[in-house]
Every structure is written in C-alpha cells, then in structure tokens.
Motif scaffolding. Structure first.
Motif, PDB file in Angstrom:
ATOM      1  N   HIS A 116      17.084  20.350  12.211  1.00 36.41           N
ATOM      2  CA  HIS A 116      17.627  21.634  12.654  1.00 36.41           C
ATOM      3  C   HIS A 116      16.883  22.828  12.086  1.00 36.41           C
ATOM      4  N   ALA A 117      17.148  23.976  12.721  1.00 38.58           N
ATOM      5  CA  ALA A 117      16.684  25.256  12.190  1.00 38.58           C
ATOM      6  C   ALA A 117      17.446  25.553  10.903  1.00 38.58           C
ATOM      7  N   THR A 118      16.995  26.557  10.162  1.00 40.75           N
ATOM      8  CA  THR A 118      17.684  26.944   8.932  1.00 40.75           C
ATOM      9  C   THR A 118      18.560  28.174   9.120  1.00 40.75           C
ATOM     10  N   GLY A 119      18.477  28.807  10.306  1.00 38.55           N
ATOM     11  CA  GLY A 119      19.313  29.972  10.590  1.00 38.55           C
ATOM     12  C   GLY A 119      19.333  30.252  12.080  1.00 38.55           C
ATOM     13  N   LEU A 120      20.423  30.822  12.566  1.00 40.55           N
ATOM     14  CA  LEU A 120      20.569  31.053  14.009  1.00 40.55           C
ATOM     15  C   LEU A 120      19.594  32.087  14.539  1.00 40.55           C
ATOM     16  N   GLY A 121      19.151  33.013  13.677  1.00 41.33           N
ATOM     17  CA  GLY A 121      18.202  34.021  14.126  1.00 41.33           C
ATOM     18  C   GLY A 121      16.890  33.436  14.614  1.00 41.33           C
ATOM     19  N   GLU A 122      16.571  32.206  14.163  1.00 43.41           N
ATOM     20  CA  GLU A 122      15.334  31.552  14.576  1.00 43.41           C
ATOM     21  C   GLU A 122      15.349  31.172  16.051  1.00 43.41           C
ATOM     22  N   LEU A 123      16.539  31.126  16.648  1.00 38.90           N
ATOM     23  CA  LEU A 123      16.644  30.694  18.041  1.00 38.90           C
ATOM     24  C   LEU A 123      16.154  31.754  19.017  1.00 38.90           C
ATOM     25  N   GLY A 124      16.044  33.002  18.566  1.00 42.15           N
ATOM     26  CA  GLY A 124      15.607  34.071  19.460  1.00 42.15           C
ATOM     27  C   GLY A 124      16.653  34.331  20.531  1.00 42.15           C
ATOM     28  N   SER A 125      16.225  34.338  21.771  1.00 42.14           N
ATOM     29  CA  SER A 125      17.142  34.537  22.889  1.00 42.14           C
ATOM     30  C   SER A 125      17.517  33.179  23.464  1.00 42.14           C
ATOM     31  N   LEU A 126      18.725  32.723  23.180  1.00 44.42           N
ATOM     32  CA  LEU A 126      19.211  31.422  23.636  1.00 44.42           C
ATOM     33  C   LEU A 126      20.114  31.614  24.851  1.00 44.42           C
ATOM     34  N   ARG A 127      19.761  30.965  25.956  1.00 40.82           N
ATOM     35  CA  ARG A 127      20.559  31.078  27.174  1.00 40.82           C
ATOM     36  C   ARG A 127      20.867  29.705  27.735  1.00 40.82           C
ATOM     37  N   ALA A 128      22.063  29.594  28.326  1.00 37.89           N
ATOM     38  CA  ALA A 128      22.492  28.362  28.973  1.00 37.89           C
ATOM     39  C   ALA A 128      22.584  28.585  30.479  1.00 37.89           C
TER      40      ALA A 128
ATOM     41  N   GLN B 161       0.836  -1.200   0.000  1.00 36.64           N
ATOM     42  CA  GLN B 161       0.000   0.000   0.000  1.00 36.64           C
ATOM     43  C   GLN B 161       0.875   1.255   0.000  1.00 36.64           C
ATOM     44  N   VAL B 162       0.504   2.245  -0.791  1.00 36.12           N
ATOM     45  CA  VAL B 162       1.151   3.552  -0.738  1.00 36.12           C
ATOM     46  C   VAL B 162       0.496   4.349   0.382  1.00 36.12           C
ATOM     47  N   VAL B 163       1.298   4.885   1.293  1.00 35.76           N
ATOM     48  CA  VAL B 163       0.777   5.603   2.451  1.00 35.76           C
ATOM     49  C   VAL B 163       1.339   7.021   2.476  1.00 35.76           C
ATOM     50  N   THR B 164       0.659   7.877   3.211  1.00 32.29           N
ATOM     51  CA  THR B 164       1.135   9.239   3.435  1.00 32.29           C
ATOM     52  C   THR B 164       1.551   9.380   4.891  1.00 32.29           C
ATOM     53  N   VAL B 165       2.707   9.979   5.106  1.00 28.00           N
ATOM     54  CA  VAL B 165       3.196  10.250   6.455  1.00 28.00           C
ATOM     55  C   VAL B 165       3.146  11.759   6.675  1.00 28.00           C
ATOM     56  N   GLU B 166       2.398  12.169   7.692  1.00 29.35           N
ATOM     57  CA  GLU B 166       2.276  13.587   8.017  1.00 29.35           C
ATOM     58  C   GLU B 166       2.854  13.837   9.397  1.00 29.35           C
ATOM     59  N   ILE B 167       3.826  14.757   9.459  1.00 30.84           N
ATOM     60  CA  ILE B 167       4.545  15.053  10.692  1.00 30.84           C
ATOM     61  C   ILE B 167       3.874  16.218  11.423  1.00 30.84           C
ATOM     62  N   ASP B 168       3.888  16.170  12.752  1.00 33.96           N
ATOM     63  CA  ASP B 168       3.472  17.322  13.557  1.00 33.96           C
ATOM     64  C   ASP B 168       4.568  18.376  13.393  1.00 33.96           C
ATOM     65  N   ALA B 169       4.343  19.329  12.484  1.00 31.06           N
ATOM     66  CA  ALA B 169       5.385  20.289  12.112  1.00 31.06           C
ATOM     67  C   ALA B 169       5.774  21.204  13.272  1.00 31.06           C
ATOM     68  N   LYS B 170       4.810  21.579  14.105  1.00 28.86           N
ATOM     69  CA  LYS B 170       5.105  22.464  15.232  1.00 28.86           C
ATOM     70  C   LYS B 170       6.040  21.783  16.226  1.00 28.86           C
ATOM     71  N   TYR B 171       5.766  20.518  16.520  1.00 28.84           N
ATOM     72  CA  TYR B 171       6.625  19.770  17.445  1.00 28.84           C
ATOM     73  C   TYR B 171       8.008  19.547  16.831  1.00 28.84           C
ATOM     74  N   ARG B 172       8.040  19.177  15.547  1.00 36.67           N
ATOM     75  CA  ARG B 172       9.326  19.001  14.851  1.00 36.67           C
ATOM     76  C   ARG B 172      10.163  20.272  14.946  1.00 36.67           C
ATOM     77  N   ARG B 173       9.533  21.423  14.682  1.00 41.92           N
ATOM     78  CA  ARG B 173      10.275  22.680  14.715  1.00 41.92           C
ATOM     79  C   ARG B 173      10.846  22.954  16.104  1.00 41.92           C
ATOM     80  N   SER B 174      10.077  22.648  17.144  1.00 40.95           N
ATOM     81  CA  SER B 174      10.571  22.905  18.502  1.00 40.95           C
ATOM     82  C   SER B 174      11.807  22.067  18.805  1.00 40.95           C
ATOM     83  N   LEU B 175      11.843  20.827  18.311  1.00 40.56           N
ATOM     84  CA  LEU B 175      13.024  19.983  18.510  1.00 40.56           C
ATOM     85  C   LEU B 175      14.178  20.433  17.616  1.00 40.56           C
ATOM     86  N   SER B 176      13.860  20.872  16.403  1.00 37.95           N
ATOM     87  CA  SER B 176      14.903  21.350  15.488  1.00 37.95           C
ATOM     88  C   SER B 176      15.609  22.573  16.065  1.00 37.95           C
ATOM     89  N   LEU B 177      14.838  23.484  16.634  1.00 44.53           N
ATOM     90  CA  LEU B 177      15.431  24.661  17.277  1.00 44.53           C
ATOM     91  C   LEU B 177      16.272  24.243  18.474  1.00 44.53           C
TER      92      LEU B 177
END
Length: 286
Positions: free
Chosen positions: A254-266, A112-128
C-alpha cells in the motif's frame, strides 16, 4: 533437499523493495525452478484471493542472476510442495508450512545467500492501486447505504458492507482497480434493493467520487499493522479518516498516505450476466 518447516519471513508489508535470503529448497516446476528462501521482500500472488499480482523482481547470487518470472504462495506438509491453486488446505492449517515460491529459469544452489531486488516503480503503482481500491469500496458502501432494508455486517467505518456482501471479483491494477458485484437473488434476500439502480447509477457514481475527493484531500496516513513477520501472520490496512479509523484485513502492499493517490475517480457501469445484474467499479488515479 528438505522442505522448510517454518513459514517464510516477508518484508514487503513494511514497504521493503530489496532484501537478502538463504536458499532453503529448490523444486523443479516444468522448465522452471521454484526457489524457496527463508526471507523475502517479494510479494507473491495468493490463489485464495489473487487480487494483487506478484512483484516483478530479480534474484542475484554470487556468480549468477535470474528474473523472477512469477512469485506465488506455496505450501508443504513436509513431504510435497503444493503451488498456488494446488494447495489442498487453508492458509494457516496446523501441520502445514506456507512459503513464498520464486519461479525462475536458472536457480542458485541450496544454502546460497541471494539478493532479491524488486521493481520499485511497478510495486508502487500496485500499492497505490490497492489503497485506492480499499478507499473506493468504503465510498461505495456509503453510497449504497439507503438500499438496505435488513441489518447486515458492517464495514470498517460502520456502514453496511455492500462490498463484502456482493463482491464477485477484485483485481488491483497499476494506479487503479477493477471490482465486480453481483446483484442477484441472494443479495436481495439479504435486504438489498436493486429497484431503479440503473437510473440511479450516475448519482451513485457522483456520491462515490465526492466522498473519495474528500478523503484523499485529508491526506490521512496509511499503515500496515502486523501480528508478526511470517507469511501467514495476519496483516491489516489501517487509515484514520475524519469519519473514523478504517481497519481492513489485507495481505497486499500500500501507499503510506492518501495524498499519494492524487486524483482518484471511480467509474460505475451495470451489465446483465445471464439474467443477473452485475455492477462494475473501475478506479483510476491521475
């Protein structure tokens, strides 16, 4: 049902959050089914280095759909399928096929040909979170430079690689990360000084955060270089900073640019674990 003989084609390194694939094999796993596709955009957790968890996703086919309750790296020798931590060989071992196993409670038929749909919002949070984790490790390495008395391997920017030498655990969080570092005898033998580190920790944290703020402000682009589009092909996180190009082997998203990280603190904390100092670095983004 014959097991696959070629590694899964994966599109998540390109940022894909949906895609189609053909069902090649279905393996019962308790009350669930491991569905193997020829291609998928779903990022699986890798038992060998499980820093980034699996995507949240849905599998849809003609006449049905199912939530993907877990997505993990699996491997087969052609006769048996091994999931996650049960894989007895290293990834890329000759004669073995490495695949993405989508665990569901209801499975489509083979072919069977299937479609896989990702939770994009959650993916983005992990990518960042993952991009921020790489950046923070480089900043921590820089802040620890003066504590080395011997030559050790260097990181992607040519700095002594404290992260590689001392890291014990690493976990990617939503818009953040959590890493622990053991400051034990083996690290000291390599030339790292732990003397006075508790008192110096606030200054180290400030230096890390100053470096992070400078790098994020550059808004440098981030890309993933790939040796190929198969699961076992090497992939690299690449970011060109004013201090040089950082290139780190990585299988995550991952993100596509560092500016997407906003304010990053450790935030750095130090605790004792059975007589061994353990440094914890937690990153968070606004």
């Amino acid at each position: 049902m014959a097991l696959p003989r070629t590694d899964t084609v994966v599109s998540y390194p390109t940022g894909a959050t949906d895609g189609t694939g053909t069902v090649l094999h279905i393996e019962p796993v308790g009350e669930r089914f491991a569905v193997l596709l020829d291609a998928t955009p779903c990022h699986p957790v890798d038992a060998g280095w499980p820093d980034q968890g699996s995507d949240r996703a849905t599998l849809t086919w003609n006449g049905g759909s199912a939530d993907i309750v877990d997505c993990i790296v699996a491997a087969t020798d052609g006769s048996l399928l091994y999931l996650g931590g049960d894989i007895p060989v290293r990834k890329g071992t000759e004669g073995w096929t490495f695949v993405v196993a989508h665990l569901v409670t209801d499975a489509p038929p083979v072919g069977q040909v299937v479609t896989v749909e990702i939770d994009a919002k959650y993916r983005r949070s992990l990518s960042l979170g993952h991009t921020g984790c790489h950046l923070a490790s480089l900043a921590l390495n820089r802040a620890m430079t003066g504590r080395w008395s011997k030559e050790v391997r260097t990181d992607a920017l040519g700095t002594p690689d404290f992260d590689a030498e001392a890291n014990d655990t690493s976990r990617i969080l939503e818009r953040g990360s959590l890493d622990t570092y053991r400051l034990g005898k083996s690290l000291r033998k390599k030339g790292f000084s732990t003397e006075g580190i508790a008192e110096a920790l606030p200054g180290i944290e400030t230096e890390v955060n100053t470096t992070l703020a400078d790098w994020v402000a550059e808004n440098a682009p981030v890309r993933i270089d790939r040796d190929g589009d198969r699961l076992t092909d090497r992939r690299y996180w690449v970011c060109t900073l004013a201090d040089g190009e950082a290139r780190i082997a990585c299988g995550g998203t991952h993100a596509t640019g560092l500016g997407e990280l906003g304010s990053l603190r450790a935030t750095l904390t130090l605790e004792d674990a059975d007589g061994t100092p353990v440094l914890t670095m937690r990153t968070a983004q606004d």
